[in-house]
Every structure is written in structure tokens, then in C-alpha cells.
Design a protein around this motif. Structure first.
Motif, PDB file in Angstrom:
ATOM      1  N   ASP A 259       0.827  -1.146   0.044  1.00 50.69           N
ATOM      2  CA  ASP A 259       0.022  -0.002  -0.062  1.00 50.69           C
ATOM      3  C   ASP A 259       0.915   1.186   0.089  1.00 50.69           C
ATOM      4  O   ASP A 259       2.008   1.205  -0.159  1.00 50.69           O
ATOM      5  N   ALA A 260       0.308   2.221   0.252  1.00 48.14           N
ATOM      6  CA  ALA A 260       0.957   3.513   0.131  1.00 48.14           C
ATOM      7  C   ALA A 260       1.828   3.762   1.660  1.00 48.14           C
ATOM      8  O   ALA A 260       2.450   4.972   1.449  1.00 48.14           O
ATOM      9  N   GLY A 261       1.661   3.185   2.509  1.00 47.86           N
ATOM     10  CA  GLY A 261       2.356   3.124   3.727  1.00 47.86           C
ATOM     11  C   GLY A 261       3.503   2.549   3.845  1.00 47.86           C
ATOM     12  O   GLY A 261       4.395   2.480   2.938  1.00 47.86           O
ATOM     13  N   THR A 262       3.909   1.919   5.016  1.00 45.72           N
ATOM     14  CA  THR A 262       4.959   1.235   5.371  1.00 45.72           C
ATOM     15  C   THR A 262       4.487  -0.162   6.070  1.00 45.72           C
ATOM     16  O   THR A 262       3.309   0.079   6.694  1.00 45.72           O
ATOM     17  N   SER A 264       2.858  -3.142   5.119  1.00 45.81           N
ATOM     18  CA  SER A 264       1.697  -3.714   4.753  1.00 45.81           C
ATOM     19  C   SER A 264       1.881  -5.272   4.656  1.00 45.81           C
ATOM     20  O   SER A 264       1.118  -6.013   4.857  1.00 45.81           O
ATOM     21  N   SER A 296       5.593  -0.877   0.442  1.00 47.61           N
ATOM     22  CA  SER A 296       5.205  -0.919   1.739  1.00 47.61           C
ATOM     23  C   SER A 296       5.481  -2.572   2.120  1.00 47.61           C
ATOM     24  O   SER A 296       4.753  -3.399   2.793  1.00 47.61           O
ATOM     25  N   HIS A 331       7.570   4.079  -3.299  1.00 51.33           N
ATOM     26  CA  HIS A 331       6.329   5.116  -3.305  1.00 51.33           C
ATOM     27  C   HIS A 331       7.087   6.504  -3.897  1.00 51.33           C
ATOM     28  O   HIS A 331       8.116   6.757  -3.270  1.00 51.33           O
ATOM     29  N   THR A 334       6.482   8.290   0.364  1.00 51.03           N
ATOM     30  CA  THR A 334       6.682   7.630   1.740  1.00 51.03           C
ATOM     31  C   THR A 334       8.019   7.002   1.787  1.00 51.03           C
ATOM     32  O   THR A 334       8.552   6.265   0.997  1.00 51.03           O
ATOM     33  N   SER A 337       9.839   2.770   1.765  1.00 53.94           N
ATOM     34  CA  SER A 337       8.425   2.139   1.201  1.00 53.94           C
ATOM     35  C   SER A 337       8.848   0.630   1.075  1.00 53.94           C
ATOM     36  O   SER A 337       8.178  -0.302   1.359  1.00 53.94           O
TER      37      SER A 337
END
Length: 464
Positions: A259-262, A264, A296, A331, A334, A337
Motif C-alpha cells: 500500500d502507500a504506507g509502510t 503492509s 510497503s 513510493h 513515503t 516504502s
């Protein structure tokens, strides 16, 4: 058995699932379509089973004694799950007659189902498993996940969606969600192992198909996964694994792995050569990998406190006629990533590669990809270490590499090699084939943070 145009609908006026069909015999499916069963619909039902075999499923598309196969059937909006407090191997299983292509089970639709807890500790398991004698399937909008931590006691392979028929074509796998702990996409599907020597693998989507009409993998989301194994291959965990055939991955709608975060996806490895790969391709066919987001993902080597290595590869292709374009590895904004989090402080090989190709078939096109915000925490030292970051790495064939951006990569490795095995390479090229083209790529913000290092940072390394 040979039923046509039958509808089983468990809803009330199209709302809810009020019909439960349960099978408690561990050897038999709950529903079976066989002998030219055609144009049937199963929808809005709760289908339960507790199978202990990897050669059948709660819903079984079987063989035929007729001439047409089990065609144009639909399973939609069903909840397919294990019987309470029991395990079940496979949600939907298809193995048809292979006498001729007319006998194949074809044009079946598996859509918008929730497939929960396909798990056996000692045997292959999958949400959807389609094998020989099948072609032209649409598998779309399904959700496959685990509600509890799963402990494997055998070195088996676990799949979200598996499609394998080298003479089957035109499969569509789209808009499925694989991983997480519920149907909303929250929590984590967690796989662990009973002993630290157990090598097992996981693939979110697995395809081995024909080359006559391309199959398609579009808009799938694979994430919310914690995976532990001692598997020693770079593809021991892969979001999408392409084994064979003509396949388009993301050319219409990109797939998301992570995903767009870290964090996942987290992979723990008890092997110094293990790791995680977003998309792995070993197909010799025409393969397009485009517009996908791979980020992520975090890996951990768990041999000792700091010595274990666990690599990350965004896209890894060993052969085929390849187009790799418009993908985001990491990313745009982010940090970390993709994060190989282990220090890997021996002379190990913890690698973070954005895109890799060793194909010698045709011309490989790698264009307009972004590799950004990735990290390799290795502190391995000296020339005996190959811990490294490479944005784009090609080792064979004719390559067209253009318009890519590689930026914001960090490492702490003290690898002191030069050339293609240096600590950091934006683009590493080592193909000996004539006719290479490398143009209009942007490479910047590559940082080695080691306090005392003679590590080399190279924008483009060209060795032929």
C-alpha cells in the motif's frame, strides 16, 4: 451432474445470505459441477466444508463424460468458508477433462465471493485453484483472507489465486483482494512455521497459462500479510508469480502489492538467501508488466540477532519478451516504502533491486518507471559482500531503458565493490548483446549513510 440453467439463490429479494450448504465429510466437496453442467448460477449462499485434500474444493468444477465441459457457470456473492473449528484446503477447485479443448471447462465466472480460511498445515491450500482442463475464466472481485494465525508444519506452497493450464488461454484475474484479516481489508493474514528450518512459499496470484490469447491480471490488491519461512529462494514470497504464457499485468488497471504506507507486507526469513518479490516472471511468452504499485514491503533476516539477510525485489524477470513500464517501485513520497530492515552484518548478499531482467528474448523495454524511497539496512563490509541497491539491473539481451526515475534510495552497506556490484547503482547494465539503448533516465538522491565506508555510488554502470 449435467444440470443446466439452474439457479441457487440464498438471498431474500437479492439481500443477505440465508441459505447455508454444509459438507462435513473431509473427502467430498459441498457443490460439484460435472458432466456438461452449463449456465448454472450459485449466488448469495454460505458454502461450508472441511476438506483435507489438495485436489478438491468446497466448490468443485469437475470433469465431463459429455462433449462440451462445464461451461458458462457463475459463482457469485457467496461466503465460502471452513466449517466452524475445522480446517479446509481450497475454496474453489477446478480440474476438467483434457481430451480436447472443447472438453475444457470454459467461460466460467467466479465473482465477488468472500473466501475465508483456506488452510491446511501440511498440504497445498488456496482460495481459488484452477488447473488443467480449464480455459477462458473470469475471476474478479473476490476476497481471500485468513481470520487467525496459521502455523504450517510442512514445506508446502500456499496461494491466494492459482491458475495453471499451459493450454488454457484468456484467463482474467481482476479486482481481487488477497490478504488482510477480514472482508474490509483490515488486519493481517499471518503465516508462520512450526520450526525455523521449514521452507514454505506463498504466492498471491500464480499464473501458468497458454500463449494463444493473452491472460490478464488487473486491479488486484495484495497486502496485509505477515509471512515467515526458511525458504531460500528470492521468489519464496511473491505478490504475483508468472510461470508461463502470454500475460498482461496491469496494462489496463494497475495491481497494488502492499500500500502507500509502510509495513503492509512483512516477510521474516530464516535463510540467508530468502526474500520477497513484488512481481516475479519466468514466462518465455510475451509479458507486459505496467502501471503496478509495489511498496510497503519490509523484510527481516532472522538468523541470529543481526546476521540474517532478506532481500527485496520489486519486479524480477528471468526471460520472456518483456515490456515493463509505468510501474512504481517503492513510493513517490513515503520513506522506506521498500525496506530490507536487517543489518546483515556478515559478508552476505542482502539486495534491494527495483527492476531486474535477464531475458535474452526479443527486446526488453523498461520505460517510465519510478523507483523511489527504498532502503537496504545492511552493514556488510568489503569486496566479499554483494549487499547492494540497484534501481534497474539488466544482465542479458537487447534492452531499451528510457524515461525512468530512480531516486531517494538509502543504504548503510560497506560493500566496497566497483561496477555492477557496487554498493549503489542507479542503473546497472551488463549485457554483452549489441543494440542497447539507455536514454533520458533521471537518477538522484542516492545515499550511503555508513559512518566509515569506501562504498561506491554509481549513477549508470555499463559493462558489456
Amino acid at each position: 451432474d449435467g444440470a443446466d440453467r439452474v439457479t441457487i439463490d440464498g438471498s431474500s429479494g437479492g439481500i443477505g445470505r440465508y441459505l447455508t450448504i454444509r459438507q462435513t465429510n473431509v473427502s467430498y466437496p459441498t457443490l460439484t459441477l460435472l458432466n456438461d453442467a452449463r449456465k448454472n448460477t450459485i449466488r448469495n449462499c454460505v458454502l461450508e466444508g472441511q476438506l483435507t485434500s489438495a485436489s478438491t474444493g468446497i466448490v468443485l468444477f469437475s470433469t465431463t463424460t459429455g462433449t462440451l465441459g462445464n461451461d458458462s457457470n457463475t459463482v457469485t456473492q457467496c461466503l465460502i468458508r471452513n466449517v466452524t473449528a475445522q480446517n479446509n484446503s481450497i475454496g474453489i477447485y477446478a480440474s476438467g477433462t483434457t481430451t480436447t479443448t472443447n472438453h475444457f471447462n470454459s467461460n466460467n465466472v467466479i465473482a465477488d465471493n468472500i473466501i475465508v480460511n483456506p488452510f491446511l498445515a501440511t498440504s497445498t491450500c488456496a482460495g481459488i485453484f484452477v488447473t488443467t482442463g480449464n480455459s477462458d475464466w473470469t475471476i474478479t472481485g473476490n476476497r481471500v483472507y485468513q481470520e487467525a494465525i496459521r502455523v504450517f508444519t510442512s514445506g508446502i506452497t500456499h496461494y491466494g489465486i492459482y491458475v495453471s493450464n499451459s493450454t488454457g488461454n484468456n484467463f482474467t484475474v481482476s479486482n481481487n483482494r488477497i490478504g488482510f484479516a477480514d472482508s474490509t481489508g483490515a488486519g493481517f493474514t499471518t503465516h508462520t512455521i512450526s520450526t525455523t528450518a521449514l521452507a514454505r512459499s506463498y504466492y498471491g496470484v500464480y499464473l501458468s497459462v497458454g500463449t494463444t490469447t493473452a491472460s490478464s491480471v488487473q486491479g488486484n490488491v495484495i497486502g496485509g500479510i505477515v509471512d515467515t519461512s526458511a525458504v531460500a529462494t528470492i521468489y519464496g514470497w511473491a505478490g504475483i508469480y508468472l510461470v508461463g504464457g502470454a500475460i498482461n499485468v496491469g496494462n489496463v488497471t494497475g495491481n497494488t502489492i502492499g500500500d502507500a504506507g509502510t509495513g503492509s507486507i512483512s516477510c521474516f526469513r530464516y535463510s540467508s538467501s530468502g526474500g520477497a518479490t513484488g512481481i516475479y516472471s519466468a514466462s518465455t511468452g510475451i509479458v507486459s508488466i505496467s502501471n503496478n504499485a509495489i511498496g510497503s514491503i519490509r523484510t527481516y533476516g532472522t538468523i541470529g540477532a543481526t546476521n540474517g539477510s532478506a532481500s527485496i525485489y520489486g519486479i524480477y524477470a528471468t526471460t520472456g519478451t518483456l515490456t515493463i513500464s509505468g510501474n512504481t517501485i517503492g513510493h513517490a513520497s513515503t520513506g522506506n516504502s521498500l525496506d530490507a530492515a536487517s543489518q546483515a552484518n556478515t559478508a552476505s548478499s542482502q539486495r534491494v533491486w527495483g527492476i531486474f531482467s535477464s531475458s535474452s528474448l526479443g527486446t526488453t523495454t523498461i520505460s517510465n518507471n519510478l523507483v523511489a524511497n527504498v532502503n537496504n539496512s545492511s552493514i556488510a563490509t568489503g569486496t566479499s559482500s554483494s549487499s547492494e541497491f540497484i534501481g534497474i539491473n539488466v544482465t542479458a539481451g537487447v534492452n531499451l531503458i528510457s524515461g525512468n526515475t530512480i531516486r531517494n534510495a538509502t543504504t548503510s552497506t560497506m560493500n566496497t565493490n566497483l561496477g555492477s556490484t557496487a554498493a549503489m547503482n542507479g542503473i546497472s547494465h551488463s549485457s554483452a548483446t549489441a543494440g542497447q539503448f539507455i536514454s533520458q533516465n533521471t537518477i538522484h538522491s542516492l545515499l550511503n549513510s555508513a559512518a566509515a565506508s569506501q562504498a561506491n555510488i554509481i549513477g549508470i554502470s555499463y559493462n558489456s
